[in-house]
Enzyme design. Structure first.
Site, mmCIF file in Angstrom:
data_model
loop_
_atom_site.group_PDB
_atom_site.id
_atom_site.type_symbol
_atom_site.label_atom_id
_atom_site.label_comp_id
_atom_site.label_asym_id
_atom_site.label_seq_id
_atom_site.Cartn_x
_atom_site.Cartn_y
_atom_site.Cartn_z
ATOM 1 C CE1 TYR A 1 5.920 4.710 -3.900
ATOM 2 C CE2 TYR A 1 7.999 3.545 -3.593
ATOM 3 C CZ TYR A 1 6.653 3.659 -3.343
ATOM 4 O OH TYR A 1 6.028 2.744 -2.534
ATOM 5 C CB SER B 1 -1.421 -1.827 -9.675
ATOM 6 O OG SER B 1 -1.001 -1.000 -8.654
ATOM 7 C CG ASP C 1 2.711 0.838 0.640
ATOM 8 O OD1 ASP C 1 3.428 1.867 0.542
ATOM 9 O OD2 ASP C 1 2.538 0.042 -0.306
ATOM 10 C CG HIS D 1 3.223 8.159 -0.942
ATOM 11 N ND1 HIS D 1 4.332 7.663 -1.570
ATOM 12 C CD2 HIS D 1 2.466 8.719 -1.908
ATOM 13 C CE1 HIS D 1 4.269 7.943 -2.873
ATOM 14 N NE2 HIS D 1 3.142 8.579 -3.108
ATOM 15 C CG ASP E 1 0.595 -1.005 -5.801
ATOM 16 O OD1 ASP E 1 -0.170 -0.356 -5.060
ATOM 17 O OD2 ASP E 1 1.516 -0.485 -6.447
ATOM 18 C CB SER F 1 4.081 -3.279 -13.261
ATOM 19 O OG SER F 1 3.896 -2.239 -12.360
HETATM 20 C C1 GLA Z 1 2.827 2.850 -5.408
HETATM 21 C C2 GLA Z 1 3.544 1.740 -4.651
HETATM 22 C C3 GLA Z 1 2.763 1.352 -3.401
HETATM 23 C C4 GLA Z 1 2.416 2.579 -2.556
HETATM 24 C C5 GLA Z 1 1.819 3.693 -3.410
HETATM 25 C C6 GLA Z 1 1.631 4.973 -2.650
HETATM 26 O O1 GLA Z 1 1.601 2.394 -5.919
HETATM 27 O O2 GLA Z 1 3.724 0.613 -5.478
HETATM 28 O O3 GLA Z 1 3.498 0.401 -2.659
HETATM 29 O O4 GLA Z 1 3.553 3.032 -1.861
HETATM 30 O O5 GLA Z 1 2.611 3.964 -4.554
HETATM 31 O O6 GLA Z 1 0.679 4.813 -1.652
#
Ligand code: GLA
Length: 387
Positions: free
Chosen positions: A224, A128, A36, A34, A174, A130
């Site tokens: 989020y 990730s 980025d 959290h 990601d 997606s």
């Molecule tokens: C998800 C989001 C990322 C990042 C993380 C938390 O994976 O897609 O961009 O914010 O959460 O670090």
């Protein structure tokens, strides 16, 4: 793998002439959670598991998508002429979003395509899947249409699709980790300007073990976006007393000096996490580069504590996995990874302790949570490739 995918493609679409086979990885974040979307640092790596695609150009404008992970949905059809988000198009909104994003950015997608996907990233695990489909789709189109963008632009196109087509306000971590992945290396990325360095991950007699809560995803996306908004508000309050563009610009000392400008205790906690986590990430990379795994482990544990207490994105499932991990011999560090609210935790475990680790953590998790978790001993892999 390649042959069985081509065979499946021929079964679904009639024949497999003029096809190529492509791969893009999933990712795990070692530390820097959290941060980025707060102009901070992240430290993710690409995995050797990911998503495969078999694709070919068509003569007309039709898009035909098929996923071996959702065979019951069959072939889902669209056209390059009118790409909009449609709930009934299900998972194909991800590749559709990328093609739409390319069009928005001025790339001439002149023809339709037949594409088959197969992913071996556990669904909904927060590794990730997606973003992997998004980056893979950008990579496939780059090859098929000879587009000139580099892999960083490929990542940005994926993020643009996620933000503007899917409607999830994610940061760049990601897609960047997937597009720029490098075998045996993690990526130390400064999200303020996208400058990055590779850091070799030498774990000597240890391995990365991912633990999946297997929790069904619930409110994740809305929470989020809520955390993101809280950070933005805290930043605006701080900007009344200090000249910064993002929370990532502050050291811990500066944060303590200025934090009273933030008018709610909740927002102070959120901003504190963003600032301290960024500094922890910088320290963690230094520790790893110096071969100090013990220090890296301590920082991972502190990261989890902060995500649990200040950022409040863990939950009983992730907290149980991490707490039980830390009771085991041979564990160097453990923390939740990704967005949180379920998904996965990541740990570093001595190789000869992995079997007992899995057994003991698995048992304790089942007893407390009531359903089993899963473990994946993973390797760090490369970015997208043509197979
Ligand atoms: C998800 C989001 C990322 C990042 C993380 C938390 O994976 O897609 O961009 O914010 O959460 O670090």
């Amino acid at each position: 793998m390649k042959n069985s995918l081509l065979e499946k493609f021929a079964n679904v679409f009639g024949d497999a002439t003029n096809c190529e086979v492509y791969f893009a990885p999933g990712r795990v974040n070692l530390i820097g959670e959290h941060t980025d979307y707060n102009g901070g640092h992240v430290f993710p790596c690409a995995l050797t598991i990911g998503t495969y695609a078999v694709a070919r150009k068509r003569e007309d404008h039709t898009l035909r998508f098929y996923s071996m992970n959702f065979e019951n949905l069959g072939v889902i059809q669209s056209s390059i002429d009118n790409l909009t988000y449609k709930k009934e198009d299900d998972w194909t909104n991800y590749p559709k979003g990328v093609i739409w994003a390319l069009q928005e950015k001025g790339y001439n997608v002149s023809n339709g395509m037949d594409i088959l996907y197969f992913g071996n990233i556990p669904n909904g695990s927060g590794l990730s899947s997606s973003a992997s489909i998004e980056v893979l789709t950008g990579f496939v189109l780059k090859q098929i249409f000879n587009f000139s963008y580099d892999m960083i632009e490929n990542a940005l196109i994926g993020q643009y699709a996620e933000n503007k087509f899917i409607g999830v306000n994610c940061g760049i971590m990601d897609q960047f980790a997937i597009a720029m992945g490098k075998n045996d290396n993690a990526i130390f990325l400064d999200t303020a300007d996208l400058s990055y360095e590779y850091a070799p991950v030498n774990l000597s007699d240890s391995k990365i073990v991912i633990m999946n809560t297997c929790k069904k995803r619930g409110l994740g996306d809305s929470k989020y976006n809520e955390r993101r908004a809280e950070c933005e508000e805290a930043l605006a309050e701080l900007q009344t007393v200090v000249d910064i563009k993002s929370l990532g610009e502050l050291t811990e000392e500066q944060f303590e000096q200025y934090k009273d400008a933030i008018k709610s205790p909740i927002r102070i906690k959120r901003a504190k996490h963003a600032v301290y986590e960024n500094q922890r990430t910088i320290k963690a990379v230094k520790a790893l580069n110096a071969g100090n795994l013990e220090e890296l482990g301590k920082l991972m544990i502190a990261s989890h504590d902060s995500l649990r207490d200040d950022y409040e994105v863990t939950g009983i499932e992730l907290d149980t996995l991490v707490a039980e991990s830390l009771k085991q011999p041979g564990v160097i560090g453990a923390r939740m990874t990704g967005a949180g609210f379920g998904g996965c935790a990541v740990s570093i475990v001595k190789t000869d302790a992995i079997d007992s680790f899995k057994e003991n953590v698995g048992k304790a998790y089942l007893e407390k949570i009531g359903y089993p978790c899963e473990f994946y001993v993973v390797e760090i892999g490369n970015g997208p490739s043509l197979l």
